[in-house]
Design an enzyme around this catalytic site. Structure first.
Site, PDB file in Angstrom:
ATOM      1  N   ALA A  25     -10.324  -2.038   5.555  1.00 25.77           N
ATOM      2  CA  ALA A  25     -10.976  -2.015   4.246  1.00 25.77           C
ATOM      3  C   ALA A  25     -12.220  -2.908   4.171  1.00 25.77           C
ATOM      4  O   ALA A  25     -13.131  -2.643   3.383  1.00 25.77           O
ATOM      5  CB  ALA A  25      -9.975  -2.420   3.172  1.00 25.77           C
ATOM      6  N   PHE A  36      -7.815  -4.724  -0.207  1.00 31.41           N
ATOM      7  CA  PHE A  36      -6.556  -5.076  -0.881  1.00 31.41           C
ATOM      8  C   PHE A  36      -6.338  -6.579  -0.975  1.00 31.41           C
ATOM      9  O   PHE A  36      -5.876  -7.103  -1.969  1.00 31.41           O
ATOM     10  CB  PHE A  36      -5.374  -4.483  -0.103  1.00 31.41           C
ATOM     11  CG  PHE A  36      -5.054  -3.055  -0.450  1.00 31.41           C
ATOM     12  CD1 PHE A  36      -5.831  -2.332  -1.334  1.00 31.41           C
ATOM     13  CD2 PHE A  36      -3.941  -2.438   0.112  1.00 31.41           C
ATOM     14  CE1 PHE A  36      -5.517  -1.023  -1.643  1.00 31.41           C
ATOM     15  CE2 PHE A  36      -3.622  -1.124  -0.193  1.00 31.41           C
ATOM     16  CZ  PHE A  36      -4.407  -0.423  -1.069  1.00 31.41           C
ATOM     17  N   ARG A  37      -6.703  -7.263   0.143  1.00 30.64           N
ATOM     18  CA  ARG A  37      -6.303  -8.667   0.252  1.00 30.64           C
ATOM     19  C   ARG A  37      -7.426  -9.655  -0.063  1.00 30.64           C
ATOM     20  O   ARG A  37      -7.176 -10.854  -0.119  1.00 30.64           O
ATOM     21  CB  ARG A  37      -5.781  -8.950   1.660  1.00 30.64           C
ATOM     22  CG  ARG A  37      -4.465  -8.274   1.912  1.00 30.64           C
ATOM     23  CD  ARG A  37      -3.971  -8.487   3.329  1.00 30.64           C
ATOM     24  NE  ARG A  37      -2.648  -7.917   3.498  1.00 30.64           N
ATOM     25  CZ  ARG A  37      -2.405  -6.630   3.655  1.00 30.64           C
ATOM     26  NH1 ARG A  37      -3.394  -5.776   3.672  1.00 30.64           N
ATOM     27  NH2 ARG A  37      -1.169  -6.184   3.775  1.00 30.64           N
ATOM     28  N   HIS A 122      -4.463   6.699   7.816  1.00 34.09           N
ATOM     29  CA  HIS A 122      -3.870   6.683   6.471  1.00 34.09           C
ATOM     30  C   HIS A 122      -4.366   7.831   5.594  1.00 34.09           C
ATOM     31  O   HIS A 122      -4.217   7.788   4.380  1.00 34.09           O
ATOM     32  CB  HIS A 122      -4.160   5.331   5.790  1.00 34.09           C
ATOM     33  CG  HIS A 122      -3.375   4.201   6.381  1.00 34.09           C
ATOM     34  ND1 HIS A 122      -3.652   2.885   6.136  1.00 34.09           N
ATOM     35  CD2 HIS A 122      -2.308   4.203   7.215  1.00 34.09           C
ATOM     36  CE1 HIS A 122      -2.791   2.120   6.796  1.00 34.09           C
ATOM     37  NE2 HIS A 122      -1.970   2.893   7.460  1.00 34.09           N
ATOM     38  N   CYS A 130      -1.523  20.999  -2.178  1.00 31.04           N
ATOM     39  CA  CYS A 130      -0.399  21.458  -2.998  1.00 31.04           C
ATOM     40  C   CYS A 130       0.909  21.085  -2.316  1.00 31.04           C
ATOM     41  O   CYS A 130       1.066  21.245  -1.104  1.00 31.04           O
ATOM     42  CB  CYS A 130      -0.493  22.974  -3.176  1.00 31.04           C
ATOM     43  SG  CYS A 130       0.895  23.632  -4.141  1.00 31.04           S
ATOM     44  N   CYS A 154      -1.841  22.660  -8.880  1.00 30.84           N
ATOM     45  CA  CYS A 154      -2.418  23.708  -8.047  1.00 30.84           C
ATOM     46  C   CYS A 154      -2.865  24.882  -8.918  1.00 30.84           C
ATOM     47  O   CYS A 154      -2.107  25.338  -9.779  1.00 30.84           O
ATOM     48  CB  CYS A 154      -1.346  24.154  -7.049  1.00 30.84           C
ATOM     49  SG  CYS A 154      -1.802  25.574  -6.066  1.00 30.84           S
ATOM     50  N   GLY A 220     -12.874 -14.159   7.266  1.00 26.98           N
ATOM     51  CA  GLY A 220     -11.577 -14.815   7.154  1.00 26.98           C
ATOM     52  C   GLY A 220     -10.681 -14.515   8.346  1.00 26.98           C
ATOM     53  O   GLY A 220     -11.044 -13.754   9.235  1.00 26.98           O
TER      54      GLY A 220
HETATM   55  P1  NAD Z   1      -7.097  -5.694   4.359  1.00 27.26           P
HETATM   56  O1  NAD Z   1      -7.404  -5.574   2.917  1.00 27.26           O
HETATM   57  O2  NAD Z   1      -5.784  -6.101   4.816  1.00 27.26           O
HETATM   58  O3  NAD Z   1      -8.122  -6.631   5.081  1.00 27.26           O
HETATM   59  C1  NAD Z   1      -9.480  -6.486   4.933  1.00 27.26           C
HETATM   60  C2  NAD Z   1     -10.101  -7.665   5.668  1.00 27.26           C
HETATM   61  O4  NAD Z   1     -11.513  -7.476   5.638  1.00 27.26           O
HETATM   62  C3  NAD Z   1      -9.791  -9.015   5.028  1.00 27.26           C
HETATM   63  O5  NAD Z   1      -9.418  -9.931   6.022  1.00 27.26           O
HETATM   64  C4  NAD Z   1     -11.135  -9.406   4.373  1.00 27.26           C
HETATM   65  O6  NAD Z   1     -11.335 -10.797   4.338  1.00 27.26           O
HETATM   66  C5  NAD Z   1     -12.109  -8.723   5.305  1.00 27.26           C
HETATM   67  N1  NAD Z   1     -13.399  -8.392   4.689  1.00 27.26           N
HETATM   68  C6  NAD Z   1     -13.671  -8.125   3.402  1.00 27.26           C
HETATM   69  N2  NAD Z   1     -14.990  -7.858   3.243  1.00 27.26           N
HETATM   70  C7  NAD Z   1     -15.550  -7.968   4.471  1.00 27.26           C
HETATM   71  C8  NAD Z   1     -16.868  -7.785   4.968  1.00 27.26           C
HETATM   72  N3  NAD Z   1     -17.880  -7.456   4.157  1.00 27.26           N
HETATM   73  N4  NAD Z   1     -17.082  -7.946   6.287  1.00 27.26           N
HETATM   74  C9  NAD Z   1     -16.066  -8.303   7.113  1.00 27.26           C
HETATM   75  N5  NAD Z   1     -14.803  -8.489   6.693  1.00 27.26           N
HETATM   76  C10 NAD Z   1     -14.541  -8.307   5.399  1.00 27.26           C
HETATM   77  O7  NAD Z   1      -7.500  -4.308   4.938  1.00 27.26           O
HETATM   78  P2  NAD Z   1      -6.754  -3.502   5.961  1.00 27.26           P
HETATM   79  O8  NAD Z   1      -6.243  -4.377   7.054  1.00 27.26           O
HETATM   80  O9  NAD Z   1      -7.616  -2.400   6.289  1.00 27.26           O
HETATM   81  O10 NAD Z   1      -5.451  -2.950   5.180  1.00 27.26           O
HETATM   82  C11 NAD Z   1      -5.431  -2.599   3.834  1.00 27.26           C
HETATM   83  C12 NAD Z   1      -4.814  -1.260   3.591  1.00 27.26           C
HETATM   84  O11 NAD Z   1      -5.367  -0.767   2.405  1.00 27.26           O
HETATM   85  C13 NAD Z   1      -5.088  -0.233   4.616  1.00 27.26           C
HETATM   86  O12 NAD Z   1      -3.912   0.418   4.835  1.00 27.26           O
HETATM   87  C14 NAD Z   1      -6.095   0.748   4.009  1.00 27.26           C
HETATM   88  O13 NAD Z   1      -5.671   2.064   4.201  1.00 27.26           O
HETATM   89  C15 NAD Z   1      -6.010   0.500   2.541  1.00 27.26           C
HETATM   90  N6  NAD Z   1      -7.291   0.386   1.843  1.00 27.26           N
HETATM   91  C16 NAD Z   1      -8.325   1.209   2.142  1.00 27.26           C
HETATM   92  C17 NAD Z   1      -9.525   1.085   1.467  1.00 27.26           C
HETATM   93  C18 NAD Z   1     -10.664   2.002   1.829  1.00 27.26           C
HETATM   94  O14 NAD Z   1     -10.428   3.132   2.255  1.00 27.26           O
HETATM   95  N7  NAD Z   1     -11.901   1.558   1.681  1.00 27.26           N
HETATM   96  C19 NAD Z   1      -9.685   0.122   0.491  1.00 27.26           C
HETATM   97  C20 NAD Z   1      -8.585  -0.698   0.185  1.00 27.26           C
HETATM   98  C21 NAD Z   1      -7.406  -0.542   0.871  1.00 27.26           C
HETATM   99 ZN    ZN Z   2       0.127  25.738  -4.767  1.00 25.83          ZN
END
Ligand code: NAD
Ligand code: ZN
Length: 249
Positions: A25, A36-37, A122, A130, A154, A220
């Site tokens: 993410a 998310f985090r 994911h 559907c 649908c 981080g």
């Molecule tokens: P995560 O949220 O666990 O970790 C993201 C990491 O990226 C964190 O450590 C954060 O500090 C770092 N980060 C944030 N901005 C940054 C930047 N500009 N440059 C570098 N690092 C940066 O994400 P994850 O490990 O991918 O897991 C989260 C889950 O949530 C996944 O399963 C994903 O499918 C889903 N998710 C997807 C999206 C999306 O599609 N954009 C968004 C949110 C969550």
């Molecule tokens: Zn259908």
């Protein structure tokens, strides 16, 4: 950003014939989608427990109205464009510098940027399908955005549509392909992932046991920092990739 660290990453990539990139993410925050985090992530604002309960296959089946109220609020992504980092990764693939991108993201931004070999584990939030077995109706997110009711149905059979994203309690997509692509890499480059979401974090951990070059670019800490050949701690991923590419010319 430390020039020596960027140069070292450039040197490792230049010497590699098979670099695979894993993205999370964090690569999309610069495009405007919160992770998310991180500071604005829903694990911080709502709590991890609530998110895992709501974004769950049981919740989807048991109470689709509650599911879709939550889903529409947090997962109908704003209309954003790929970030500089997405665009550079697409160029790197075209130039033969990277072989594939395995991503946890569901935002479709690698594909929009032009990356060809994207392996999403994911799913893809741009697609809805559907839930009726035998009905192969699929639509884009515009259909759902414009649907008059909370729960989109649908238009062929009237059954509930499900976002093509992996919910908690569901198996990931492309399991074998993602694992084999990561394991067979000569160099693995992780961008914007805390490396705490399984099973993908486990695939990366399996790779680390092979003692090959392992690069992390993340703002981080991650769970596998200790295994990295080089770790670049930055929130300016696009800028970092731009500078790294200068060592690849
Ligand atoms: P995560 O949220 O666990 O970790 C993201 C990491 O990226 C964190 O450590 C954060 O500090 C770092 N980060 C944030 N901005 C940054 C930047 N500009 N440059 C570098 N690092 C940066 O994400 P994850 O490990 O991918 O897991 C989260 C889950 O949530 C996944 O399963 C994903 O499918 C889903 N998710 C997807 C999206 C999306 O599609 N954009 C968004 C949110 C969550
Ligand atoms: Zn259908």
């Amino acid at each position: 950003m430390d020039a020596r660290t960027l140069e070292k990453i450039g040197e490792i990539l230049a010497a590699s014939k098979n670099t695979v990139v894993v993205t999370g993410a964090g690569i999309s925050t610069e495009a405007g989608i919160p992770d998310f985090r991180g500071e604005n992530g829903i694990y911080r604002t709502l709590g991890e427990d609530k998110v895992t309960k709501l974004l769950n296959i049981r919740a989807f089946k048991g109470d689709p109205v509650a599911f879709y109220k939550f889903y529409r609020k947090y997962f109908t992504f704003p209309m954003v464009k790929p970030s500089l980092a997405h665009n550079i990764l697409a160029e790197m693939e075209e130039k033969g510098i990277i072989r594939a991108v395995v991503t946890q993201n569901i935002d479709n931004l690698h594909q929009e940027a032009g990356s060809k070999r994207v392996i999403p584990v994911h799913g893809n939030a741009e697609r809805f399908f559907c839930t009726q077995i035998g009905c192969d109706f699929t639509v884009g997110s515009d259909y759902v955005r414009g649907y008059a009711e909370v729960v989109p149905k649908c238009s062929r059979c009237g059954s509930i549509l499900k976002p093509d994203v992996v919910l908690f309690g569901e198996p990931i997509q492309n399991h074998r392909l993602a694992h084999d692509t990561i394991i067979s890499a000569q160099v693995l480059l992780v961008i914007g992932s805390s490396l705490t979401v399984f099973p993908l974090a486990g695939f990366v951990s399996d790779y680390c046991a092979l003692d090959q070059d392992f690069i992390i670019i993340n703002k981080g800490p991650t769970a596998l920092d200790y295994a990295a050949t080089v770790k670049l701690d930055t929130g300016n991923t696009g800028g970092a990739l731009e500078e790294i590419c200068e060592y690849l010319l």
